[in-house]
Write an enzyme that holds these catalytic residues in place. Sequence first.
Site, short mmCIF file in Angstrom:
data_model
loop_
_atom_site.label_atom_id
_atom_site.label_comp_id
_atom_site.label_asym_id
_atom_site.label_seq_id
_atom_site.Cartn_x
_atom_site.Cartn_y
_atom_site.Cartn_z
N TYR A 55 11.49 -4.12 7.50
CA TYR A 55 11.55 -2.81 6.83
C TYR A 55 12.99 -2.43 6.49
CZ TYR A 55 6.60 -2.56 7.48
OH TYR A 55 5.26 -2.86 7.41
N GLN A 88 -0.05 5.08 -2.11
CA GLN A 88 -0.11 4.11 -1.01
C GLN A 88 1.29 3.56 -0.74
OE1 GLN A 88 -3.84 1.42 -1.50
NE2 GLN A 88 -3.35 2.19 -3.54
N HIS A 106 0.28 5.89 3.45
CA HIS A 106 0.66 4.79 4.34
C HIS A 106 2.02 4.98 4.97
CE1 HIS A 106 -2.40 2.07 2.06
NE2 HIS A 106 -2.97 2.91 2.90
N SER A 179 -4.47 -2.61 -6.64
CA SER A 179 -5.57 -3.58 -6.75
C SER A 179 -6.83 -3.04 -6.07
CB SER A 179 -5.15 -4.89 -6.07
OG SER A 179 -4.97 -4.67 -4.67
N1 APR Z 1 2.58 -1.73 -13.68
C1 APR Z 1 1.34 -1.39 -13.20
N2 APR Z 1 0.63 -2.15 -12.35
C2 APR Z 1 1.19 -3.32 -11.97
C3 APR Z 1 2.47 -3.75 -12.41
C4 APR Z 1 3.17 -2.89 -13.29
N3 APR Z 1 4.38 -3.22 -13.76
N4 APR Z 1 2.73 -4.97 -11.83
C5 APR Z 1 1.66 -5.27 -11.06
N5 APR Z 1 0.72 -4.29 -11.14
C6 APR Z 1 -0.58 -4.20 -10.48
C7 APR Z 1 -1.17 -5.53 -10.05
O1 APR Z 1 -1.89 -6.13 -11.12
C8 APR Z 1 -2.09 -5.08 -8.91
O2 APR Z 1 -3.38 -4.72 -9.39
O3 APR Z 1 -0.39 -3.47 -9.28
C9 APR Z 1 -1.40 -3.83 -8.34
C10 APR Z 1 -0.73 -4.09 -7.02
O4 APR Z 1 -1.73 -4.38 -6.07
P1 APR Z 1 -1.27 -4.69 -4.57
O5 APR Z 1 -0.12 -5.65 -4.59
O6 APR Z 1 -2.52 -5.05 -3.82
O7 APR Z 1 -0.68 -3.31 -4.05
P2 APR Z 1 -1.51 -2.06 -3.51
O8 APR Z 1 -2.83 -1.92 -4.22
O9 APR Z 1 -0.58 -0.89 -3.59
O10 APR Z 1 -1.74 -2.44 -1.96
C11 APR Z 1 -2.32 -1.41 -1.16
O11 APR Z 1 -1.93 -2.78 0.80
O12 APR Z 1 -0.52 -4.10 1.98
C12 APR Z 1 -1.05 -2.85 1.92
O13 APR Z 1 -0.14 -0.87 2.73
C13 APR Z 1 0.02 -1.83 1.73
O14 APR Z 1 0.00 0.15 0.37
C14 APR Z 1 -0.30 -1.24 0.36
C15 APR Z 1 -1.77 -1.49 0.24
#
Ligand code: APR
Length: 236
Positions: A55, A88, A106, A179
Amino acid sequence: MGKKKLVVLTGAGISAESGFETFRDAGGLWEKYSVEDVCTPAGFRRDPDFVNGFYNGLRRQLLSAVPNAGHTTLAAMERDFDIDVITQNVDDLHERAGSSRVLHLHGELMKVCSSRDKDDPRYIRTLPASAPEVCPGELCADGSPLRPWIVFFGESVPQLDAAAERVRQADAFAVIGSSLNVYPAAGLVRYVPEGAPAFLIDPKEVDVPAFLPVRVIRDVASTGVPRLWEALKEIC
Ligand code: APR
């Protein structure tokens, strides 16, 4: 007539263009670090210094990151809408962009807390930008190892009910850069009122529960959020 209420659920994708890796994209954080090691209570107990080092690295990124047009456009939209941001993300880019109501599901990267009880308010404090790192072996004032005020997998999400209440009041809803893989956050979509227009901004395909008819803006946040604004002005 007051402004229409827009509720947005944001994820790592809205901070991607500010230089933050997402979690599940190719090359994302969970390909480099094991969630078990850096984002679970057991991982923290096993090696608190390793977790705090992870972190500390994200905080160093945060101090050099700036909000992108996705964050700043969302803040500017408060001119036309009463906006609740439910994020998140643990970064403070929404706040730095000027969004006035941000709820962190989170936790928050610049905050640390007790590892005896992460939600004991007496020990939640914000690290100053001048000293954004937790040192090896550093203890909380209650004598427990100091930890990030981040919701680890398997831990409670204290702000969930407050978030659900805000979604229930929405005149319009949008998911930006998530996602929708992680519950209970992703489950918030079930509280979107019947008939409220719902949007999803993401450059990739995202599985959305069939009961929520979303209008997809297949784009990155920096150009997708301005398109959301245009679309909402048409219908609100
Ligand atoms: N603009 C918009 N969306 C984007 C971009 C962008 N430039 N780049 C990537 N993405 C999309 C991806 O296609 C994906 O659908 O952002 C999403 C990111 O998904 P994750 O990586 O799963 O992140 P998130 O949904 O925030 O994860 C939720 O999981 O690990 C835990 O606590 C952590 O808060 C996090 C939670």
